[in-house]
Design a protein around this motif. Structure first.
Motif, PDB file in Angstrom:
ATOM      1  N   ASP A 105       0.836  -1.180   0.052  1.00 50.15           N
ATOM      2  CA  ASP A 105      -0.146   0.110  -0.049  1.00 50.15           C
ATOM      3  C   ASP A 105       0.957   1.426   0.060  1.00 50.15           C
ATOM      4  OD1 ASP A 105      -2.459  -1.347  -0.153  1.00 50.15           O
ATOM      5  OD2 ASP A 105      -2.829  -1.398   2.074  1.00 50.15           O
ATOM      6  N   PHE A 106       2.013   1.146   0.637  1.00 52.07           N
ATOM      7  CA  PHE A 106       2.856   2.233   0.757  1.00 52.07           C
ATOM      8  C   PHE A 106       3.291   2.820  -0.396  1.00 52.07           C
ATOM      9  CE2 PHE A 106       6.552   4.798   2.053  1.00 52.07           C
ATOM     10  CZ  PHE A 106       5.951   5.477   3.281  1.00 52.07           C
ATOM     11  N   MET A 107       3.748   1.647  -1.188  1.00 56.37           N
ATOM     12  CA  MET A 107       4.319   1.949  -2.735  1.00 56.37           C
ATOM     13  C   MET A 107       3.147   2.500  -3.585  1.00 56.37           C
ATOM     14  SD  MET A 107       7.554   1.512  -2.053  1.00 56.37           S
ATOM     15  CE  MET A 107       8.130   2.007  -3.597  1.00 56.37           C
ATOM     16  N   LYS A 108       2.030   2.317  -3.046  1.00 55.36           N
ATOM     17  CA  LYS A 108       0.755   2.730  -4.244  1.00 55.36           C
ATOM     18  C   LYS A 108       0.349   4.321  -3.813  1.00 55.36           C
ATOM     19  CE  LYS A 108      -1.167  -1.698  -5.116  1.00 55.36           C
ATOM     20  NZ  LYS A 108      -2.225  -2.856  -4.608  1.00 55.36           N
ATOM     21  N   GLY A 109       1.129   4.715  -2.955  1.00 57.04           N
ATOM     22  CA  GLY A 109       0.890   6.291  -2.462  1.00 57.04           C
ATOM     23  C   GLY A 109       0.444   6.437  -1.172  1.00 57.04           C
ATOM     24  N   ASN A 110       0.236   5.274  -0.380  1.00 55.87           N
ATOM     25  CA  ASN A 110      -0.512   5.423   0.729  1.00 55.87           C
ATOM     26  C   ASN A 110       0.776   5.781   2.208  1.00 55.87           C
ATOM     27  OD1 ASN A 110      -3.295   5.166   0.075  1.00 55.87           O
ATOM     28  ND2 ASN A 110      -2.625   2.803  -0.355  1.00 55.87           N
ATOM     29  N   ILE A 111       1.337   7.014   1.906  1.00 56.46           N
ATOM     30  CA  ILE A 111       2.483   7.112   2.751  1.00 56.46           C
ATOM     31  C   ILE A 111       1.896   8.383   3.705  1.00 56.46           C
ATOM     32  CG2 ILE A 111       3.971   6.855   0.729  1.00 56.46           C
ATOM     33  CD1 ILE A 111       4.496   9.728   0.272  1.00 56.46           C
ATOM     34  N   GLN A 112       0.725   8.691   3.621  1.00 58.25           N
ATOM     35  CA  GLN A 112       0.397   9.970   4.740  1.00 58.25           C
ATOM     36  C   GLN A 112       0.656   9.514   6.102  1.00 58.25           C
ATOM     37  OE1 GLN A 112      -0.500  12.987   3.367  1.00 58.25           O
ATOM     38  NE2 GLN A 112       0.188  13.567   5.639  1.00 58.25           N
ATOM     39  N   LYS A 113       0.404   8.447   6.458  1.00 59.43           N
ATOM     40  CA  LYS A 113       0.713   7.873   7.944  1.00 59.43           C
ATOM     41  C   LYS A 113       2.002   8.054   8.440  1.00 59.43           C
ATOM     42  CE  LYS A 113      -0.287   3.967  10.988  1.00 59.43           C
ATOM     43  NZ  LYS A 113      -0.701   2.540  11.365  1.00 59.43           N
ATOM     44  N   MET A 114       2.854   7.603   7.558  1.00 57.86           N
ATOM     45  CA  MET A 114       4.428   7.988   7.932  1.00 57.86           C
ATOM     46  C   MET A 114       4.693   9.260   8.150  1.00 57.86           C
ATOM     47  SD  MET A 114       7.112   6.199   8.732  1.00 57.86           S
ATOM     48  CE  MET A 114       7.344   4.607   8.103  1.00 57.86           C
ATOM     49  N   ILE A 115       4.224  10.204   6.976  1.00 58.19           N
ATOM     50  CA  ILE A 115       4.488  11.639   7.049  1.00 58.19           C
ATOM     51  C   ILE A 115       3.765  12.224   8.435  1.00 58.19           C
ATOM     52  CG2 ILE A 115       3.710  13.674   6.235  1.00 58.19           C
ATOM     53  CD1 ILE A 115       4.134  12.128   3.322  1.00 58.19           C
ATOM     54  N   ASP A 116       2.684  11.931   8.939  1.00 51.31           N
ATOM     55  CA  ASP A 116       1.904  12.301   9.929  1.00 51.31           C
ATOM     56  C   ASP A 116       2.789  11.980  11.297  1.00 51.31           C
ATOM     57  OD1 ASP A 116      -0.120  13.375   8.642  1.00 51.31           O
ATOM     58  OD2 ASP A 116      -1.257  11.707   8.905  1.00 51.31           O
ATOM     59  N   LEU A 117       3.242  10.766  11.305  1.00 53.34           N
ATOM     60  CA  LEU A 117       4.142  10.542  12.418  1.00 53.34           C
ATOM     61  C   LEU A 117       5.494  11.319  12.672  1.00 53.34           C
ATOM     62  CD1 LEU A 117       4.116   6.575  11.995  1.00 53.34           C
ATOM     63  CD2 LEU A 117       3.019   8.036  13.735  1.00 53.34           C
ATOM     64  N   LEU A 118       6.287  11.495  11.372  1.00 53.50           N
ATOM     65  CA  LEU A 118       7.322  12.666  11.421  1.00 53.50           C
ATOM     66  C   LEU A 118       6.723  13.957  11.828  1.00 53.50           C
ATOM     67  CD1 LEU A 118       8.599  11.275   8.017  1.00 53.50           C
ATOM     68  CD2 LEU A 118       9.928  11.096  10.116  1.00 53.50           C
ATOM     69  N   LYS A 119       5.597  14.291  11.441  1.00 50.48           N
ATOM     70  CA  LYS A 119       5.157  15.672  11.886  1.00 50.48           C
ATOM     71  C   LYS A 119       5.019  15.726  13.039  1.00 50.48           C
ATOM     72  CE  LYS A 119       2.395  17.184   7.755  1.00 50.48           C
ATOM     73  NZ  LYS A 119       1.120  17.464   7.543  1.00 50.48           N
ATOM     74  N   LYS A 120       4.469  14.698  13.740  1.00 45.08           N
ATOM     75  CA  LYS A 120       3.977  14.650  15.365  1.00 45.08           C
ATOM     76  C   LYS A 120       5.413  14.638  15.996  1.00 45.08           C
ATOM     77  CE  LYS A 120       1.715  11.713  18.632  1.00 45.08           C
ATOM     78  NZ  LYS A 120       1.094  10.470  18.856  1.00 45.08           N
ATOM     79  N   ASN A 121       6.205  13.965  15.447  1.00 43.43           N
ATOM     80  CA  ASN A 121       7.638  13.862  16.057  1.00 43.43           C
ATOM     81  C   ASN A 121       8.326  15.239  16.203  1.00 43.43           C
ATOM     82  OD1 ASN A 121      10.185  12.195  17.208  1.00 43.43           O
ATOM     83  ND2 ASN A 121      11.075  13.099  15.527  1.00 43.43           N
ATOM     84  N   LEU A 122       8.247  15.810  15.134  1.00 42.16           N
ATOM     85  CA  LEU A 122       8.822  17.377  14.929  1.00 42.16           C
ATOM     86  C   LEU A 122       8.105  18.111  15.983  1.00 42.16           C
ATOM     87  CD1 LEU A 122      10.573  19.212  13.438  1.00 42.16           C
ATOM     88  CD2 LEU A 122       8.954  19.565  11.891  1.00 42.16           C
ATOM     89  N   LYS A 123       6.906  18.119  15.958  1.00 45.21           N
ATOM     90  CA  LYS A 123       6.126  18.883  17.099  1.00 45.21           C
ATOM     91  C   LYS A 123       6.497  18.812  18.452  1.00 45.21           C
ATOM     92  CE  LYS A 123       1.288  20.315  17.903  1.00 45.21           C
ATOM     93  NZ  LYS A 123      -0.140  20.124  17.566  1.00 45.21           N
ATOM     94  N   ASN A 124       6.697  17.485  18.698  1.00 39.03           N
ATOM     95  CA  ASN A 124       6.948  17.271  20.067  1.00 39.03           C
ATOM     96  C   ASN A 124       8.292  17.740  20.340  1.00 39.03           C
ATOM     97  OD1 ASN A 124       4.743  15.668  20.629  1.00 39.03           O
ATOM     98  ND2 ASN A 124       5.363  13.879  19.908  1.00 39.03           N
ATOM     99  N   LYS A 125       9.423  17.737  19.496  1.00 40.79           N
ATOM    100  CA  LYS A 125      10.545  18.230  19.733  1.00 40.79           C
ATOM    101  C   LYS A 125      10.679  19.671  19.953  1.00 40.79           C
ATOM    102  CE  LYS A 125      13.687  14.767  17.259  1.00 40.79           C
ATOM    103  NZ  LYS A 125      14.606  14.387  16.151  1.00 40.79           N
TER     104      LYS A 125
END
Length: 281
Positions: free
Chosen positions: A258-278
């Protein structure tokens, strides 16, 4: 002494971050501090791995373009270099106000572990592609003296039928001071190819300017958004385990198909959350 040094370093980091934001988002006293660029440039380059890296570069291109469609963003290809199979390099412009906000986290080295189609003995190979994401800011605010540009036209190569053989619609621009040369033959119109080539030239000059700034602050590189020039991998795509691991947040997902079919938003959201916490810390 250590506390004084720490205080000074934190002050330096704050100043560098502010300068970084100003450089990317052109923030001044009149600008909105939450300004987000409307258009984004995404560059995919094959790295170590030969033909397999080129194949993976094409896979990444397909993954991102499907993600663009899911996100409702339009895109166009500015330039591409085709390898024996797949892409050596492909540069894309994405139209969308939230494109850079999401795609900025993709900059860096993406590693793939899989058995290539070209592998006859079934051995697992490791290859890599480099992703660079830059905002397109009002023609990148790069001043170009048009007398410094050498313009050439030539016949397009590839698909196009009689048009390819009879009309010199392709455009090559050479920036004489830096000797940077770019070309575009994606459009049937010479004028459109010229505009695309000019934007691509601005982008190349912008990368040089950015690289000079990055050199001056290399000791604080980890605190800044990657330009895609780092040798350290940010993400691994492991096909035997159907796993995607982002090494910056030590997070793995097991939905590779699914990731290689363009469903990458979940990972991006996790990265956003991590940056926000930092940022909170």
């Amino acid at each position: 002494m250590a506390n004084i040094e720490k205080k000074n370093l934190l002050k330096d980091i704050k100043n560098i971050k502010n300068n970084f934001k100003k450089f990317f988002f052109l923030i001044n006293k009149k600008d909105n501090k939450n300004y987000i660029p409307e258009n984004t440039i995404l560059e995919i380059r094959s790295g170590i791995g030969g033909d397999e890296a080129c194949i993976f570069a094409e896979d990444m291109f397909k993954m991102y373009t499907m993600y663009f469609k899911y996100s409702g963003w339009k895109f166009e290809i500015l330039n591409n270099q085709i390898g024996n199979i797949g892409y050596k390099e492909i540069i894309i412009r994405i139209f969308g106000k939230q494109a850079y906000e999401n795609l900025q986290f993709e900059s860096g080295v993406h590693r793939v572990q899989r058995i290539p189609k070209t592998e006859s003995q079934g051995r697992l190979h490791t290859s890599a592609v480099t992703i660079a994401v830059l905002p397109e800011l009002e023609k990148l605010k790069i001043k170009i003296n048009f007398s410094d540009i050498k313009r050439e036209t030539f016949r397009s190569s590839g698909a196009g039928g009689q048009h390819v053989n009879k009309i010199e619609s392709a455009v090559r621009l050479t920036h004489i001071p830096t000797k940077i040369s770019v070309e575009c033959q994606e459009e049937r119109s010479q004028h459109k190819n010229y505009e695309k080539a000019l934007n691509l030239l601005r982008y190349k000059l912008y990368k040089i300017k950015l690289k000079n700034i990055e050199t001056k602050r290399s000791n604080l590189r980890k605190l800044l958004i990657s330009t895609g020039d780092r040798s350290v991998k940010i993400r691994t795509y492991n096909y035997p385990q159907r796993r995607i691991t982002d090494h910056r947040i030590n997070k793995s997902l097991y939905n590779l198909d699914d990731f290689m079919k363009g469903n990458i938003q979940k990972m991006i959201d996790l990265l956003k959350k991590n940056l926000k916490n930092k940022n909170k810390n």
